[in-house]
Design a protein around this motif. Structure first.
Motif, PDB file in Angstrom:
ATOM      1  N   THR A  59       0.863  -1.175   0.000  1.00 47.48           N
ATOM      2  CA  THR A  59       0.000   0.000   0.000  1.00 47.48           C
ATOM      3  C   THR A  59       0.898   1.224   0.000  1.00 47.48           C
ATOM      4  N   VAL A  60       0.642   2.143  -0.907  1.00 52.20           N
ATOM      5  CA  VAL A  60       1.443   3.368  -1.014  1.00 52.20           C
ATOM      6  C   VAL A  60       0.604   4.527  -0.468  1.00 52.20           C
ATOM      7  N   ASP A  61       1.033   5.071   0.656  1.00 52.81           N
ATOM      8  CA  ASP A  61       0.336   6.180   1.311  1.00 52.81           C
ATOM      9  C   ASP A  61       1.027   7.482   0.937  1.00 52.81           C
ATOM     10  N   CYS A  62       0.310   8.325   0.178  1.00 48.38           N
ATOM     11  CA  CYS A  62       0.899   9.589  -0.285  1.00 48.38           C
ATOM     12  C   CYS A  62       0.797  10.693   0.762  1.00 48.38           C
ATOM     13  N   GLU A  63       0.192  10.402   1.907  1.00 47.60           N
ATOM     14  CA  GLU A  63       0.139  11.323   3.043  1.00 47.60           C
ATOM     15  C   GLU A  63      -0.472  12.675   2.690  1.00 47.60           C
ATOM     16  N   ASN A  64      -1.598  12.614   1.970  1.00 44.23           N
ATOM     17  CA  ASN A  64      -2.351  13.818   1.595  1.00 44.23           C
ATOM     18  C   ASN A  64      -1.560  14.771   0.706  1.00 44.23           C
ATOM     19  N   ARG A  65      -0.655  14.229  -0.063  1.00 44.71           N
ATOM     20  CA  ARG A  65       0.117  15.039  -1.012  1.00 44.71           C
ATOM     21  C   ARG A  65       0.157  14.318  -2.346  1.00 44.71           C
ATOM     22  N   SER A  66       0.790  14.928  -3.325  1.00 46.49           N
ATOM     23  CA  SER A  66       1.012  14.211  -4.576  1.00 46.49           C
ATOM     24  C   SER A  66       2.041  13.124  -4.305  1.00 46.49           C
ATOM     25  N   GLY A  67       2.003  12.052  -5.099  1.00 40.59           N
ATOM     26  CA  GLY A  67       2.870  10.908  -4.841  1.00 40.59           C
ATOM     27  C   GLY A  67       4.194  10.996  -5.559  1.00 40.59           C
ATOM     28  N   LEU A  68       4.448  10.052  -6.436  1.00 41.61           N
ATOM     29  CA  LEU A  68       5.726   9.981  -7.141  1.00 41.61           C
ATOM     30  C   LEU A  68       5.713  10.850  -8.393  1.00 41.61           C
ATOM     31  N   THR A  69       6.828  11.474  -8.655  1.00 47.19           N
ATOM     32  CA  THR A  69       6.987  12.289  -9.860  1.00 47.19           C
ATOM     33  C   THR A  69       8.115  11.699 -10.694  1.00 47.19           C
ATOM     34  N   ILE A  70       7.776  11.296 -11.906  1.00 46.80           N
ATOM     35  CA  ILE A  70       8.753  10.667 -12.800  1.00 46.80           C
ATOM     36  C   ILE A  70       9.042  11.601 -13.972  1.00 46.80           C
ATOM     37  N   ARG A  71      10.282  11.906 -14.187  1.00 50.73           N
ATOM     38  CA  ARG A  71      10.673  12.742 -15.331  1.00 50.73           C
ATOM     39  C   ARG A  71      11.795  12.038 -16.087  1.00 50.73           C
ATOM     40  N   ARG A  72      11.543  11.826 -17.369  1.00 49.52           N
ATOM     41  CA  ARG A  72      12.531  11.214 -18.263  1.00 49.52           C
ATOM     42  C   ARG A  72      12.980   9.850 -17.760  1.00 49.52           C
ATOM     43  N   GLY A  73      12.049   9.101 -17.177  1.00 50.01           N
ATOM     44  CA  GLY A  73      12.359   7.760 -16.703  1.00 50.01           C
ATOM     45  C   GLY A  73      11.157   6.864 -16.872  1.00 50.01           C
ATOM     46  N   SER A  74      11.149   5.729 -16.193  1.00 52.34           N
ATOM     47  CA  SER A  74      10.033   4.798 -16.305  1.00 52.34           C
ATOM     48  C   SER A  74       9.657   4.276 -14.932  1.00 52.34           C
ATOM     49  N   LEU A  75       8.401   3.844 -14.816  1.00 53.82           N
ATOM     50  CA  LEU A  75       7.867   3.386 -13.545  1.00 53.82           C
ATOM     51  C   LEU A  75       6.921   2.226 -13.798  1.00 53.82           C
ATOM     52  N   SER A  76       7.060   1.137 -13.030  1.00 54.99           N
ATOM     53  CA  SER A  76       6.095   0.044 -13.088  1.00 54.99           C
ATOM     54  C   SER A  76       5.519  -0.173 -11.695  1.00 54.99           C
ATOM     55  N   LEU A  77       4.202  -0.320 -11.640  1.00 55.92           N
ATOM     56  CA  LEU A  77       3.475  -0.486 -10.390  1.00 55.92           C
ATOM     57  C   LEU A  77       2.697  -1.789 -10.471  1.00 55.92           C
ATOM     58  N   ILE A  78       3.018  -2.744  -9.612  1.00 53.84           N
ATOM     59  CA  ILE A  78       2.402  -4.063  -9.645  1.00 53.84           C
ATOM     60  C   ILE A  78       1.787  -4.380  -8.281  1.00 53.84           C
ATOM     61  N   ASN A  79       0.496  -4.724  -8.277  1.00 51.21           N
ATOM     62  CA  ASN A  79      -0.188  -5.161  -7.057  1.00 51.21           C
ATOM     63  C   ASN A  79       0.012  -4.169  -5.918  1.00 51.21           C
ATOM     64  N   CYS A  80      -0.334  -2.913  -6.168  1.00 53.78           N
ATOM     65  CA  CYS A  80      -0.221  -1.866  -5.149  1.00 53.78           C
ATOM     66  C   CYS A  80      -1.570  -1.172  -4.954  1.00 53.78           C
ATOM     67  N   ASN A  81      -1.834  -0.738  -3.716  1.00 53.33           N
ATOM     68  CA  ASN A  81      -2.991   0.091  -3.408  1.00 53.33           C
ATOM     69  C   ASN A  81      -2.507   1.497  -3.085  1.00 53.33           C
ATOM     70  N   PHE A  82      -3.121   2.514  -3.709  1.00 59.01           N
ATOM     71  CA  PHE A  82      -2.696   3.898  -3.513  1.00 59.01           C
ATOM     72  C   PHE A  82      -3.788   4.671  -2.776  1.00 59.01           C
ATOM     73  N   VAL A  83      -3.397   5.357  -1.716  1.00 54.32           N
ATOM     74  CA  VAL A  83      -4.355   6.107  -0.903  1.00 54.32           C
ATOM     75  C   VAL A  83      -3.771   7.470  -0.544  1.00 54.32           C
ATOM     76  N   ASN A  84      -4.675   8.397  -0.154  1.00 51.18           N
ATOM     77  CA  ASN A  84      -4.288   9.725   0.346  1.00 51.18           C
ATOM     78  C   ASN A  84      -3.415  10.503  -0.632  1.00 51.18           C
ATOM     79  N   TYR A  85      -3.829  10.535  -1.893  1.00 46.80           N
ATOM     80  CA  TYR A  85      -2.988  11.233  -2.871  1.00 46.80           C
ATOM     81  C   TYR A  85      -3.600  12.529  -3.372  1.00 46.80           C
ATOM     82  N   ASN A  86      -4.484  13.148  -2.634  1.00 48.56           N
ATOM     83  CA  ASN A  86      -5.033  14.426  -3.058  1.00 48.56           C
ATOM     84  C   ASN A  86      -4.468  15.535  -2.196  1.00 48.56           C
TER      85      ASN A  86
END
Length: 520
Positions: free
Chosen positions: A200-227
């Motif tokens: 579970t990825v808790d963004c703690e009431n903020r924006s989460g990960l920021t990817i620039r000029r790279g790559s990201l894979s997300l497998i079997n994850c729950n995302f919460v509190n990202y606003n």
């Protein structure tokens, strides 16, 4: 940009016509005869668009004898709009958004970390208590296993800026057991290939990960509190993102106060996104931005938020089996087959010819019979037969031997293993712990007995068997990933040296290798 486009217009206008009554331009000295001939005979659609562009530019050419300054400003604005519109039209004839968005194998491959097999454990009795403390020891290709519990990323992701961490995998014990608090993670720019899996990825009431000029894979994850009122759960630009078996819950934290959810993806500029088997719950808007994106077997639903403020549409994105109420997605954006579907793979192997028109066009564009990247990418496929077929195809195309971890011993035949399994039920903790390590050391040879133990073992044995199978699954996957990484790096090094032999239907690096192969 305008100067570049005007230069391209002149370049492409050159071969448009060579008759006596038409425009004739000489071949530039830096252009080869073969390329010049190709330009003369091809690019029909591009030539039509360039002619249209030049005609519109001519119509808006200022006339100082007739036009006022207001007229000139208006024409200048129209010229800029013309160049902008036609640059989009022309680029779409060269690079198809549909082909970019639907090539699931290529997207999965480019986001796959190049694993070395080295694994670090984070948590109590692990290699480090926090991921930030482990940071100085990490090298490209490492994997980090987060033990059950709540972990804080701290400044870890920001700390990677400027460091040589090209590939990194972070794995949890499952979304229900492991939580990673990322806060405002900021840029993960220098982690070229980052994977988060099983947490579970808790963004703690903020924006989460920021990817620039790279790559990201997300497998079997729950995302919460990202606003947070700005940005989204996953934001960035110039990124390739692959998502599978995830849940984005937009009605958590501060989002509840406003009565509507957050934004899972806030990607701007040129990006590529492929989302598979994923749920979007109570999000105000799933995707922001205009770029190649595909949603494969996904669900958009609203349980708590005000539906009138939310959208179940994914404008501009391709989709298949999308479960969403009141969706306004265009039927033209629907697709039937992904490049890693069995029917697509079988067609590439010449076994079937049942693909729809769009899929056949994609297969033709990818040139699968000699596309090494495609077959190397299929080494990551879930289906064992597909992986084996890909391994044979790679060997046939370039002579590289592929070692896959596919064999599982038959249960009940290893007496030493049976002894270790019996010790898993010992009253002594140290005996149980030692037996677990002994079984883990046996690797794939223990898989069959561990699976059988899930049905016949005691409570303690079943508990230990589940943990060992989880460890074995991560280890088994890393072996195939390591082979994928090895071949990917091999291709990058030798890509410029490979020569295609049309008669033999395979690649050779140089003549010596070709002669050696012919002797065999």
């Amino acid at each position: 940009m305008q100067k570049t486009l005007i230069f391209l217009i002149i370049l492409f206008m050159a071969p448009m016509a060579f008759a006596q009554d038409d425009l004739v331009l000489k071949k530039p000295p830096t252009v080869s005869k073969d390329l010049w001939q190709k330009i003369r005979q091809g690019y029909k659609r591009e030539k039509e668009l360039f002619i249209k562009t030049l005609l519109e530019l001519e119509e808006n050419k200022p006339d100082p004898l007739r036009d006022t300054l207001i007229d000139t400003i208006r024409k200048k604005d129209q010229v800029q709009k013309t160049l902008s519109r036609h640059s989009v039209e022309i680029s779409s004839t060269i690079i198809s958004n549909r082909f970019l968005a639907l090539d699931s194998v290529a997207i999965r491959s480019v986001t796959e970390p190049h694993a070395t097999g080295r694994v670090w454990k984070i948590g109590k009795n692990g290699d480090a208590e926090t991921i930030s403390k482990l940071s100085p020891k990490l090298k490209s290709g490492d994997s980090v296993f987060l033990l059950p519990g709540t972990h804080s990323a701290g400044d870890f992701f920001r700390g990677q800026r400027g460091k040589l961490t090209e590939s990194l995998t972070i794995v949890g014990a499952g979304p229900e057991k492991t939580t990673l608090r990322v806060g405002r993670a900021y840029y993960t720019t220098d982690i070229v290939r980052l994977r988060l899996k099983g947490m579970t990825v808790d963004c703690e009431n903020r924006s989460g990960l920021t990817i620039r000029r790279g790559s990201l894979s997300l497998i079997n994850c729950n995302f919460v509190n990202y606003n947070s009122g700005g940005g989204g759960c996953i934001s960035g630009a110039g990124a390739v993102v692959y998502v599978e078996d995830c849940v984005f819950n937009g009605f958590e934290g501060r989002a509840q106060i406003r009565g509507y959810g957050g934004y899972p993806f806030d990607l701007r500029g040129d990006n590529i996104l492929y989302v598979r088997n994923t749920q979007f719950i109570d999000n105000r808007e799933v995707i922001r931005g205009s770029f190649p994106a595909s949603f494969d077997n996904c669900e958009i639903r609203f349980d708590k938020t005000k539906a009138k403020r939310n959208s179940s549409s994914i404008p501009g994105a391709y989709y298949r089996n999308l479960k969403a109420k009141k969706s306004r997605n265009s039927k033209d954006m629907a697709f039937k087959v992904a490049t890693d579907d069995l029917e697509f793979v079988n067609d590439a192997l010449g076994k079937t010819k049942v693909l729809d028109k769009d899929s056949l066009e994609l297969a033709k564009y990818l040139n699968l019979k000699r596309n090494l990247r495609y077959w190397i990418g299929l080494l990551l496929h879930r289906n064992e037969k597909v992986r084996q077929a890909a391994a044979k195809k790679i060997e046939a195309l370039c002579g590289q031997n592929v070692q896959l971890n596919e064999k599982t011993a038959i249960a009940g035949q290893n007496k030493e293993l049976l002894g270790f399994i019996k010790e898993l039920d010992s009253d002594d903790y140290n005996t149980r712990a030692k037996a677990s390590k002994d079984i883990e050391a046996l690797g794939e040879a223990a898989r069959g007995d561990l699976k059988a133990l899930l049905k016949t073992g005691s409570r303690e044995q079943v508990f230990r068997a589940k943990l060992l199978l989880d460890t074995l699954n991560r280890s088994s996957l890393s072996i195939n990933n390591k082979e994928f990484s090895r071949l990917t790096l091999w291709l990058e090094v030798n890509l410029g040296k490979l020569k295609w032999d049309a008669e033999k239907h395979r690649y050779y690096i140089h003549e010596a290798e070709k002669k050696q192969s012919e002797k065999k």
